[in-house]
Write a protein that holds these residues in place. Structure first.
Motif, PDB file in Angstrom:
ATOM      1  N   VAL A   7       0.839  -1.199   0.000  1.00  0.00           N
ATOM      2  CA  VAL A   7       0.000   0.000   0.000  1.00  0.00           C
ATOM      3  C   VAL A   7       0.869   1.241   0.000  1.00  0.00           C
ATOM      4  N   SER A   8       0.282   2.339  -0.410  1.00  0.00           N
ATOM      5  CA  SER A   8       1.023   3.594  -0.473  1.00  0.00           C
ATOM      6  C   SER A   8       1.292   4.137   0.922  1.00  0.00           C
ATOM      7  N   GLY A   9       2.264   5.034   0.995  1.00  0.00           N
ATOM      8  CA  GLY A   9       2.605   5.641   2.271  1.00  0.00           C
ATOM      9  C   GLY A   9       1.466   6.455   2.851  1.00  0.00           C
ATOM     10  N   LEU A  10       0.702   7.154   1.989  1.00  0.00           N
ATOM     11  CA  LEU A  10      -0.424   7.948   2.488  1.00  0.00           C
ATOM     12  C   LEU A  10      -1.518   7.055   3.059  1.00  0.00           C
ATOM     13  N   LYS A  11      -1.795   5.941   2.393  1.00  0.00           N
ATOM     14  CA  LYS A  11      -2.820   5.037   2.911  1.00  0.00           C
ATOM     15  C   LYS A  11      -2.363   4.418   4.225  1.00  0.00           C
ATOM     16  N   LEU A  12      -1.092   4.063   4.290  1.00  0.00           N
ATOM     17  CA  LEU A  12      -0.541   3.513   5.526  1.00  0.00           C
ATOM     18  C   LEU A  12      -0.603   4.548   6.642  1.00  0.00           C
ATOM     19  N   ALA A  13      -0.275   5.801   6.315  1.00  0.00           N
ATOM     20  CA  ALA A  13      -0.301   6.862   7.318  1.00  0.00           C
ATOM     21  C   ALA A  13      -1.710   7.079   7.850  1.00  0.00           C
ATOM     22  N   ARG A  14      -2.691   7.069   6.952  1.00  0.00           N
ATOM     23  CA  ARG A  14      -4.069   7.282   7.391  1.00  0.00           C
ATOM     24  C   ARG A  14      -4.523   6.147   8.307  1.00  0.00           C
ATOM     25  N   ALA A  15      -4.164   4.909   7.959  1.00  0.00           N
ATOM     26  CA  ALA A  15      -4.542   3.771   8.811  1.00  0.00           C
ATOM     27  C   ALA A  15      -3.842   3.851  10.159  1.00  0.00           C
ATOM     28  N   LEU A  67      -0.332  13.939   6.794  1.00  0.00           N
ATOM     29  CA  LEU A  67       1.023  13.701   6.285  1.00  0.00           C
ATOM     30  C   LEU A  67       1.269  14.675   5.146  1.00  0.00           C
ATOM     31  N   VAL A  68       2.139  15.634   5.388  1.00  0.00           N
ATOM     32  CA  VAL A  68       2.446  16.711   4.439  1.00  0.00           C
ATOM     33  C   VAL A  68       3.940  16.962   4.502  1.00  0.00           C
ATOM     34  N   GLY A  69       4.528  17.371   3.380  1.00  0.00           N
ATOM     35  CA  GLY A  69       5.927  17.788   3.428  1.00  0.00           C
ATOM     36  C   GLY A  69       6.827  17.036   2.472  1.00  0.00           C
ATOM     37  N   HIS A  70       8.047  16.744   2.923  1.00  0.00           N
ATOM     38  CA  HIS A  70       9.032  16.075   2.082  1.00  0.00           C
ATOM     39  C   HIS A  70       8.805  14.566   2.100  1.00  0.00           C
ATOM     40  N   GLY A  71       9.140  13.923   1.012  1.00  0.00           N
ATOM     41  CA  GLY A  71       9.001  12.483   0.918  1.00  0.00           C
ATOM     42  C   GLY A  71       8.088  12.087  -0.225  1.00  0.00           C
ATOM     43  N   SER A  72       8.457  11.006  -0.918  1.00  0.00           N
ATOM     44  CA  SER A  72       7.696  10.569  -2.088  1.00  0.00           C
ATOM     45  C   SER A  72       6.237  10.308  -1.761  1.00  0.00           C
ATOM     46  N   GLU A  73       5.984   9.735  -0.557  1.00  0.00           N
ATOM     47  CA  GLU A  73       4.611   9.375  -0.234  1.00  0.00           C
ATOM     48  C   GLU A  73       3.714  10.597  -0.053  1.00  0.00           C
ATOM     49  N   GLY A 116       7.400   3.946   6.265  1.00  0.00           N
ATOM     50  CA  GLY A 116       6.796   3.182   7.337  1.00  0.00           C
ATOM     51  C   GLY A 116       5.608   3.921   7.902  1.00  0.00           C
ATOM     52  N   PRO A 117       4.962   3.363   8.911  1.00  0.00           N
ATOM     53  CA  PRO A 117       3.811   4.037   9.517  1.00  0.00           C
ATOM     54  C   PRO A 117       4.244   5.347  10.162  1.00  0.00           C
ATOM     55  N   ARG A 118       3.702   6.431   9.714  1.00  0.00           N
ATOM     56  CA  ARG A 118       4.051   7.724  10.290  1.00  0.00           C
ATOM     57  C   ARG A 118       2.990   8.744   9.933  1.00  0.00           C
ATOM     58  N   PHE A 119       2.863   9.751  10.735  1.00  0.00           N
ATOM     59  CA  PHE A 119       2.005  10.886  10.445  1.00  0.00           C
ATOM     60  C   PHE A 119       2.513  12.079  11.237  1.00  0.00           C
ATOM     61  N   CYS A 120       1.950  13.225  10.978  1.00  0.00           N
ATOM     62  CA  CYS A 120       2.317  14.452  11.684  1.00  0.00           C
ATOM     63  C   CYS A 120       1.156  14.890  12.575  1.00  0.00           C
ATOM     64  N   LEU A 121       1.501  15.459  13.715  1.00  0.00           N
ATOM     65  CA  LEU A 121       0.529  16.082  14.598  1.00  0.00           C
ATOM     66  C   LEU A 121       0.894  17.555  14.714  1.00  0.00           C
ATOM     67  N   TRP A 122      -0.063  18.443  14.425  1.00  0.00           N
ATOM     68  CA  TRP A 122       0.219  19.872  14.389  1.00  0.00           C
ATOM     69  C   TRP A 122      -0.560  20.574  15.502  1.00  0.00           C
ATOM     70  N   GLY A 129       0.327  16.178   0.104  1.00  0.00           N
ATOM     71  CA  GLY A 129      -0.122  15.249   1.134  1.00  0.00           C
ATOM     72  C   GLY A 129      -1.599  15.334   1.454  1.00  0.00           C
ATOM     73  N   GLU A 130      -1.944  14.871   2.649  1.00  0.00           N
ATOM     74  CA  GLU A 130      -3.341  14.844   3.088  1.00  0.00           C
ATOM     75  C   GLU A 130      -3.434  15.275   4.548  1.00  0.00           C
ATOM     76  N   VAL A 131      -4.520  15.930   4.868  1.00  0.00           N
ATOM     77  CA  VAL A 131      -4.832  16.285   6.256  1.00  0.00           C
ATOM     78  C   VAL A 131      -5.947  15.345   6.703  1.00  0.00           C
ATOM     79  N   PHE A 132      -5.679  14.527   7.721  1.00  0.00           N
ATOM     80  CA  PHE A 132      -6.653  13.543   8.180  1.00  0.00           C
ATOM     81  C   PHE A 132      -7.658  14.137   9.154  1.00  0.00           C
ATOM     82  N   ALA A 133      -7.224  15.106   9.922  1.00  0.00           N
ATOM     83  CA  ALA A 133      -8.111  15.737  10.900  1.00  0.00           C
ATOM     84  C   ALA A 133      -7.598  17.141  11.180  1.00  0.00           C
TER      85      ALA A 133
END
Length: 773
Positions: free
Chosen positions: A415-423, A448-454, A469-475, A582-586
């Motif tokens: 799966v893509s990095g964005l899908k993994l991040a959202r999960a 998940l926003v910023g640098h990186g292919s995903e 890998g599994p990762r996301f950002c908290l702002w 990227g994407e903003v999940f919340a």
């Protein structure tokens, strides 16, 4: 039957007709923009021709009242655009464009709609609406987003919807039905992108708002539409009993309110049929589809996607009825299943009575709600099997991170990095915050926003050997970060990261860590392999102050002011791409999205100045220096000329398509991946240029170094040179056509240097930094 089509629904959010309960949208667009649209006559004693917005809306209503939209609405809208533009009435023109987007969507004219979407966004920017929180801007954003969604341009649609949410928080009352329409539209996007849980939440909020604002919810067409939408989503989640209740409620509202002759009634009927089909009540399904087709034909005619899709669903229902030995006469009465609910019959709430779900977007105001629809009968092409015929559980692939063999393990992740991040956020991050920081749960943004292919959505197996890998950002705001930032980072790093992916691509993290009495989550180890460039101040995930995050990417905590073009011109497009991808999940408060939106909102004067600069480089490198370098046999100079030409042309494509809509051109590694994605969009302007540039690059080796003229032998460089020169000139011709279409030039000159004054003449600011020497 295709499951992706299950939740195609009416998109009636910014159009009104005789059936609608709220007629405010187009008028709001007009009224909210009036102050920006005043024009003066060129002649001292004469005023320009006037455009009467209300008269236009009344005329459009009349067309739909007599069910003549299929033949009359298109020409009427096209003439209205001309009339508004000739009158210099920008507010009126914006109203017409909003109405036209809805009508074109209803007719499936998505390719033509690209011009309307583009023009509406550019007009709103020129009117100064994009920097405020006006209802006109909110209306335009939602209409553009819905057009993108109808054309399956989901990333762009979701971004525009989120921009609209930010505006609506400030411009609309909590019970304003346009908020319900926005929630409703977002639910459709989530449904179409296989996120039914989020779709259900959005629909329940839409229903809550509409019921709260209604004087009589039991006879309100918008309430009925929301029940139908919710029934469809519940159907995809296999919640058949709930789906039945909401679908039956929708039909009951149409009956109570005597609304059976509304165009939207087709959607409720077809939805009822869909749920009957899911319950294998094929006779009732046939009857529902037949009634829906009759309404669609009356209101829209047969030459629409709505009619064709519903007719196809009817055919399949008839086939299944025949297989089951059920007969249905031409009037739609079942031969052995009893009489299904008719237009005015009483509906039972029992499961045996059947369920519905065709989906109608909440009607919200402006002219022609009856046409501003995605698909009155656009229902599933296939339904998931239930009961004894349900598929067995899919196989899974386990993936873990943080071990010595992490690179090999992660490379197998399907799966893509964005899908993994959202999960990872949904299953691990969000529950952790709810358990440990409940008082801050409504204040923390995640994504998940910023640098990186995903973050660009371009990652693949080759991208997974580092920083994956599994990762996301908290702002967080500065205040919240001071209170909980450091501890939240510790808890984030401790989240378990072992997960599995099944055959359908669903991600499941290892049994959610149970919290102990103190609410602490156990650590899962070191996490994914991280290169030095993604650590420390350059880390790509974890907890950030909002300002710090954007400053680390752009050097600015918030976007430069709209009145500071010199600052905008110092920002590279690739930098802006990294800050807005990227994407903003919340984002409960909307603050992160608002800051991010600021970087997407490049001032139009800056965009035009950059277009002018790109025209200059295309002319200099591609049209002038490239052929001269090739003639003198200087392969190195020719090669570098091609590089400059390609860079400038690719950038111009993004700028012409407007970064607000399509984003910015990313850095060189993903430049062509992004250009291919943009060129494949139904709404793309200059869609052939990307492929032409790739041909130029493919031929450049032979042209610069491969021929006898350069001492290489072979058949010579001449054929490659000729082809490259032809492509360069064809690109220039296409660019001039596009500049003319956008009214940025009146000249047909294809040497693009001479187009720059025409483009710069549209720059409103007198700041010399925006003009060429």
């Amino acid at each position: 039957m295709d499951e992706e089509a299950l939740l195609k629904q009416f998109a009636a959010q910014f159009a009104h007709g005789p059936d609608d309960a709220d007629d405010t949208d187009a008028a709001a667009a007009a009224q909210g923009a009036d102050s920006t649209a005043n024009q003066v006559a060129d002649d001292a004693d004469q005023s320009p021709a006037t455009f009467d917005t209300q008269q236009f809306l009344n005329g459009l209503d009349a067309i739909f009242d007599r069910h003549a939209a299929a033949t009359e609405a298109g020409p009427y809208l096209e003439q209205a655009m001309v009339d508004a533009e000739n009158a210099g009435d920008e507010a009126g023109l914006l109203t017409v464009l909003n109405e036209t987007m809805g009508f074109y969507r209803s007719q499936g004219r998505h390719k033509e709609n690209q011009w309307i979407v583009q023009r509406a966004l550019e007009l709103a920017a020129r009117m100064g609406l994009t920097t405020g929180t006006s209802e006109a801007w909110a209306t335009t954003l939602i209409n553009c987003a819905t057009s993108m969604r109808a054309a399956k341009q989901y990333d762009q649609a979701e971004d525009l919807y989120h921009q609209a949410q930010s505006v609506c928080r400030h411009s609309l009352a909590p019970t304003d039905r346009r908020l319900a329409a926005l929630h409703n539209n977002l639910s459709m996007l989530y449904s179409e992108t296989n996120r039914p849980d989020k779709a259900e939440l959005e629909l329940r909020e839409a229903l809550r708002i509409i019921e709260a604002s209604s004087v009589n919810p039991d006879a309100d067409i918008d309430v009925a539409s929301s029940h139908t939408n919710l029934a469809l989503t519940l159907l995809t989640e296999h919640k058949l009993e709930d789906a039945h209740w909401h679908a039956a409620k929708a039909l009951e509202i149409y009956r109570t309110g005597h609304l059976e002759h509304s165009a939207h009634y087709a959607s409720a009927l077809a939805g009822f049929a869909q749920v009957c089909f899911a319950e294998r009540r094929y006779a009732d399904a046939v009857t529902g589809y037949r009634h829906a087709l009759a309404v669609i034909e009356e209101c829209y005619g047969k030459d629409t996607d709505y009619w064709r899709i519903t007719a196809d669903n009817l055919r399949q229902a008839e086939e299944e009825a025949a297989k089951a030995g059920v007969t249905v006469d031409n009037a739609g009465v079942a031969g052995d299943a009893g009489t299904p609910p008719q237009s005015g019959s009483r509906l039972s709430n029992s499961p045996a009575q059947g369920k519905t779900g065709a989906g109608v977007e909440a009607q919200v105001g402006s002219a022609s709600s009856a046409v501003d629809a995605d698909t009155p009968g656009a229902l599933a092409q296939a339904l998931p099997e239930t009961g004894a015929n349900a598929a067995s559980s899919p196989s899974t692939v386990s993936v873990s991170t943080g071990s010595a063999g992490a690179a090999e393990a992660v490379s197998a992740c399907p799966v893509s990095g964005l899908k993994l991040a959202r999960a990872f956020w949904t299953q691990m991050g969000k529950p952790m915050i709810a358990a440990k920081y409940p008082q801050y749960a409504g204040r923390i943004a995640a994504g998940l926003v910023g640098h990186g292919s995903e973050c660009y959505g371009f990652d693949d197996a080759y991208s997974q050997d580092h920083d994956f890998g599994p990762r996301f950002c908290l702002w967080l705001t500065d205040e919240d970060y001071a209170a909980i930032g450091e501890q939240l980072e510790v808890d984030y790093e401790a989240l378990p990261r072992k997960f599995s992916v099944d055959a359908q691509g669903r991600v499941t993290f290892e049994a959610h860590a149970r919290s102990d009495a103190s609410g602490a989550f156990p650590s899962a180890g070191a996490g994914s392999p991280v290169t030095p460039r993604a650590q420390g101040a350059n880390r790509r995930d974890g907890v950030f102050r909002i300002g710090d995050f954007f400053e680390s990417i752009t050097g600015y905590r918030t976007a430069p002011a709209q009145t500071a073009p010199h600052e905008w011109l110092m920002l590279q497009e690739s930098t802006l791409a990294a800050a807005t991808n990227g994407e903003v999940f919340a984002d409960p408060t909307g603050l992160f999205s608002k800051t991010r939106q600021g970087f997407k909102n490049m001032p139009d004067d800056v965009r035009l100045a950059l277009i002018s600069k790109r025209l200059g480089m295309i002319a200099q490198a591609g049209q002038y220096n490239l052929p001269r370098s090739l003639k003198r046999g200087d392969g190195a100079a020719a090669w570098l000329s091609i590089h400059e030409f390609v860079q400038a042309t690719a950038s111009l494509v993004f700028l012409v398509n407007v970064p607000m809509v399509v984003g910015y051109m990313p850095y060189y590694k993903w430049q062509f991946a992004a250009l291919r994605k943009l060129s494949g969009s139904m709404f793309a302007l200059l869609p052939n240029v990307g492929e032409q540039l790739e041909t130029v690059m493919r031929l450049s080796s032979a042209a610069c170094y491969g021929g006898a003229g350069f001492g290489e032998g072979g058949k010579g460089a001449a054929p490659a040179i000729e082809k490259i020169n032809d492509i360069v000139e064809q690109i220039a011709v296409d660019i001039v056509k596009e500049l003319k279409r956008e009214h940025l030039t009146t000249s047909g000159e294809t040497f693009l240097e001479w187009q720059r004054p025409y483009v710069e003449d549209h720059i409103a600011s007198d700041d010399p930094v925006l003009k060429s020497l």
